[in-house]
Design a protein around this motif. Sequence first.
Motif, PDB file in Angstrom:
ATOM      1  N   LYS A  25      65.989  26.789  76.012  1.00 12.91           N
ATOM      2  CA  LYS A  25      65.096  27.390  76.767  1.00 12.91           C
ATOM      3  C   LYS A  25      65.595  27.928  78.071  1.00 12.91           C
ATOM      4  N   THR A  26      65.472  29.086  78.704  1.00  9.49           N
ATOM      5  CA  THR A  26      65.768  29.948  79.797  1.00  9.49           C
ATOM      6  C   THR A  26      67.343  30.154  79.729  1.00  9.49           C
ATOM      7  N   LYS A  27      68.004  29.454  78.740  1.00  8.67           N
ATOM      8  CA  LYS A  27      69.561  30.003  78.731  1.00  8.67           C
ATOM      9  C   LYS A  27      69.928  31.001  78.220  1.00  8.67           C
ATOM     10  N   PRO A  28      71.080  31.766  78.663  1.00  7.65           N
ATOM     11  CA  PRO A  28      71.364  32.956  78.004  1.00  7.65           C
ATOM     12  C   PRO A  28      72.027  32.871  76.617  1.00  7.65           C
ATOM     13  N   ILE A  29      71.776  34.047  75.750  1.00 10.66           N
ATOM     14  CA  ILE A  29      72.673  34.117  74.537  1.00 10.66           C
ATOM     15  C   ILE A  29      74.003  33.764  74.464  1.00 10.66           C
ATOM     16  N   GLU A  30      74.800  33.973  75.549  1.00 10.98           N
ATOM     17  CA  GLU A  30      76.075  33.699  75.686  1.00 10.98           C
ATOM     18  C   GLU A  30      76.551  32.201  75.363  1.00 10.98           C
ATOM     19  N   MET A  31      75.496  31.539  75.867  1.00  8.05           N
ATOM     20  CA  MET A  31      75.643  29.952  76.003  1.00  8.05           C
ATOM     21  C   MET A  31      75.200  29.615  74.418  1.00  8.05           C
ATOM     22  N   LEU A  32      74.273  30.293  73.873  1.00 10.23           N
ATOM     23  CA  LEU A  32      74.066  29.801  72.703  1.00 10.23           C
ATOM     24  C   LEU A  32      75.066  30.110  71.508  1.00 10.23           C
ATOM     25  N   MET A  33      75.548  31.280  71.841  1.00  9.72           N
ATOM     26  CA  MET A  33      76.802  31.686  71.102  1.00  9.72           C
ATOM     27  C   MET A  33      78.090  30.984  71.129  1.00  9.72           C
ATOM     28  N   GLU A  34      78.156  30.331  72.358  1.00 10.48           N
ATOM     29  CA  GLU A  34      79.360  29.713  72.447  1.00 10.48           C
ATOM     30  C   GLU A  34      79.195  28.175  71.458  1.00 10.48           C
ATOM     31  N   ALA A  35      77.888  27.813  71.671  1.00  9.95           N
ATOM     32  CA  ALA A  35      77.806  26.365  70.614  1.00  9.95           C
ATOM     33  C   ALA A  35      77.552  26.923  69.229  1.00  9.95           C
ATOM     34  N   TYR A  36      77.153  28.125  68.899  1.00  8.35           N
ATOM     35  CA  TYR A  36      77.361  28.499  67.507  1.00  8.35           C
ATOM     36  C   TYR A  36      78.589  28.839  67.009  1.00  8.35           C
ATOM     37  N   GLN A  37      79.446  29.226  68.018  1.00  9.35           N
ATOM     38  CA  GLN A  37      80.944  29.478  67.242  1.00  9.35           C
ATOM     39  C   GLN A  37      81.700  28.212  67.353  1.00  9.35           C
ATOM     40  N   ALA A  38      81.029  27.168  67.883  1.00 14.14           N
ATOM     41  CA  ALA A  38      81.965  25.965  67.564  1.00 14.14           C
ATOM     42  C   ALA A  38      81.150  24.975  66.198  1.00 14.14           C
ATOM     43  N   GLY A  39      80.386  25.869  65.660  1.00 11.71           N
ATOM     44  CA  GLY A  39      79.578  25.323  64.304  1.00 11.71           C
ATOM     45  C   GLY A  39      78.030  24.838  64.578  1.00 11.71           C
ATOM     46  N   PHE A  40      77.658  25.014  65.988  1.00  9.14           N
ATOM     47  CA  PHE A  40      76.144  24.406  65.855  1.00  9.14           C
ATOM     48  C   PHE A  40      75.287  25.384  65.535  1.00  9.14           C
ATOM     49  N   LYS A  41      74.272  24.813  64.877  1.00  8.14           N
ATOM     50  CA  LYS A  41      73.288  25.799  64.308  1.00  8.14           C
ATOM     51  C   LYS A  41      71.674  25.326  64.394  1.00  8.14           C
ATOM     52  N   ARG A  42      71.564  24.241  64.950  1.00 10.73           N
ATOM     53  CA  ARG A  42      69.934  23.757  65.164  1.00 10.73           C
ATOM     54  C   ARG A  42      69.548  23.906  66.608  1.00 10.73           C
ATOM     55  N   TYR A  43      68.491  24.873  66.964  1.00  8.78           N
ATOM     56  CA  TYR A  43      68.198  25.242  68.187  1.00  8.78           C
ATOM     57  C   TYR A  43      66.827  25.097  68.333  1.00  8.78           C
ATOM     58  N   GLY A  44      66.313  24.599  69.757  1.00 10.62           N
ATOM     59  CA  GLY A  44      64.855  24.387  70.104  1.00 10.62           C
ATOM     60  C   GLY A  44      64.390  25.109  71.105  1.00 10.62           C
ATOM     61  N   GLU A  45      63.416  25.861  71.077  1.00  9.69           N
ATOM     62  CA  GLU A  45      62.829  26.612  72.330  1.00  9.69           C
ATOM     63  C   GLU A  45      61.441  26.568  72.415  1.00  9.69           C
ATOM     64  N   ASN A  46      61.109  26.484  73.737  1.00  8.57           N
ATOM     65  CA  ASN A  46      59.243  25.847  73.767  1.00  8.57           C
ATOM     66  C   ASN A  46      58.575  27.295  74.115  1.00  8.57           C
ATOM     67  N   LYS A  47      59.090  28.404  73.995  1.00 10.63           N
ATOM     68  CA  LYS A  47      58.280  29.629  73.986  1.00 10.63           C
ATOM     69  C   LYS A  47      58.463  30.438  72.879  1.00 10.63           C
ATOM     70  N   VAL A  48      57.510  31.078  72.107  1.00 10.97           N
ATOM     71  CA  VAL A  48      57.771  31.771  71.073  1.00 10.97           C
ATOM     72  C   VAL A  48      58.508  32.948  71.198  1.00 10.97           C
ATOM     73  N   GLN A  49      58.085  33.791  72.415  1.00  8.73           N
ATOM     74  CA  GLN A  49      58.609  34.948  72.840  1.00  8.73           C
ATOM     75  C   GLN A  49      60.406  34.895  72.966  1.00  8.73           C
ATOM     76  N   GLU A  50      60.591  33.882  73.784  1.00  6.12           N
ATOM     77  CA  GLU A  50      61.795  33.742  73.923  1.00  6.12           C
ATOM     78  C   GLU A  50      62.793  33.398  72.507  1.00  6.12           C
ATOM     79  N   MET A  51      62.269  32.585  71.661  1.00  7.05           N
ATOM     80  CA  MET A  51      62.672  32.255  70.588  1.00  7.05           C
ATOM     81  C   MET A  51      62.945  33.512  69.676  1.00  7.05           C
ATOM     82  N   VAL A  52      61.892  34.359  69.654  1.00 11.58           N
ATOM     83  CA  VAL A  52      61.765  35.618  68.890  1.00 11.58           C
ATOM     84  C   VAL A  52      62.878  36.379  69.349  1.00 11.58           C
ATOM     85  N   GLU A  53      63.098  36.559  70.605  1.00 11.52           N
ATOM     86  CA  GLU A  53      64.087  37.458  71.268  1.00 11.52           C
ATOM     87  C   GLU A  53      65.616  36.744  70.953  1.00 11.52           C
ATOM     88  N   LYS A  54      65.742  35.663  71.206  1.00 17.61           N
ATOM     89  CA  LYS A  54      66.912  35.084  70.471  1.00 17.61           C
ATOM     90  C   LYS A  54      67.288  34.962  69.072  1.00 17.61           C
TER      91      LYS A  54
END
Length: 221
Positions: A25-54
């Motif tokens: 939550k509140t973290k930009p896509i680039e940060m998620l992609m850094e984790a994703y590219q390292a092979g991590f695929k389980r993410y948690g968000e606390n707001k629906v709209q933000e999760m949908v956008e990501k």
Amino acid sequence: MTIAENIQQIEAKLGDTTRLIAVTKTKPIEMLMEAYQAGFKRYGENKVQEMVEKYETMPKDIDWHLIGHLQTNKVKYMAHFVGMIHSVDSLKLLQEINKQAAKHNRTIDCLLQIYIAQEETKFGLSAAEAIELLSSDEVATMKNIRIVGLMGMASNTDNHDQVCQEFRNLKQLFDELKTSSPLHSNITMTELSMGMSSDYLMAAQEGSTLVRVGSAIFGSR
Ligand SMILES: *Cc1c(COP(=O)(O)O)cnc(C)c1O
């Protein structure tokens, strides 16, 4: 340390029975992609709209967990992709999740959020309310949800004994429900979601199967 190193280090500390959810939550896509590219695929968000956008921007093989308070009218925006909803706190919400999941021919895993903190502001059900919900005949008819366990948030305090006790109380309820019979066929007590950045190790020791860790991975918000 990098995001990937933080994740690696936390996962190494968790036993085989506790899985990590990276709270983004509140973290930009680039940060998620850094984790994703390292092979991590389980993410948690606390707001629906933000999760949908990501969700819309990110690769589609991610396991998305909705961990924050959920309003009934928001379920429809994520029913086609959400992997698990941790914050179910009413029969009405469960009915809506079941209805929206059916539209997409899906079964959505849900956790009942249990009130364990001493603070007034936290959402969730009491133990008695959870038992009542789990035993309701109506839940038995819901074919597009599975209740797979419980979620709790401990008090926001430095008092480790108190946090530990709150985790133990939740684990005890979890164990009681697991052995109490008969649960409907769409209910299994396999997941216990408790523990955040400040207390995930304690939570894992107390029996958590899912820890929700944000700032210890991505930095403070
Ligand atoms: C933000 C959040 C977390 C993660 O909190 P951190 O202290 O950053 O690890 C966990 N659970 C829920 C429900 C949250 O909203």
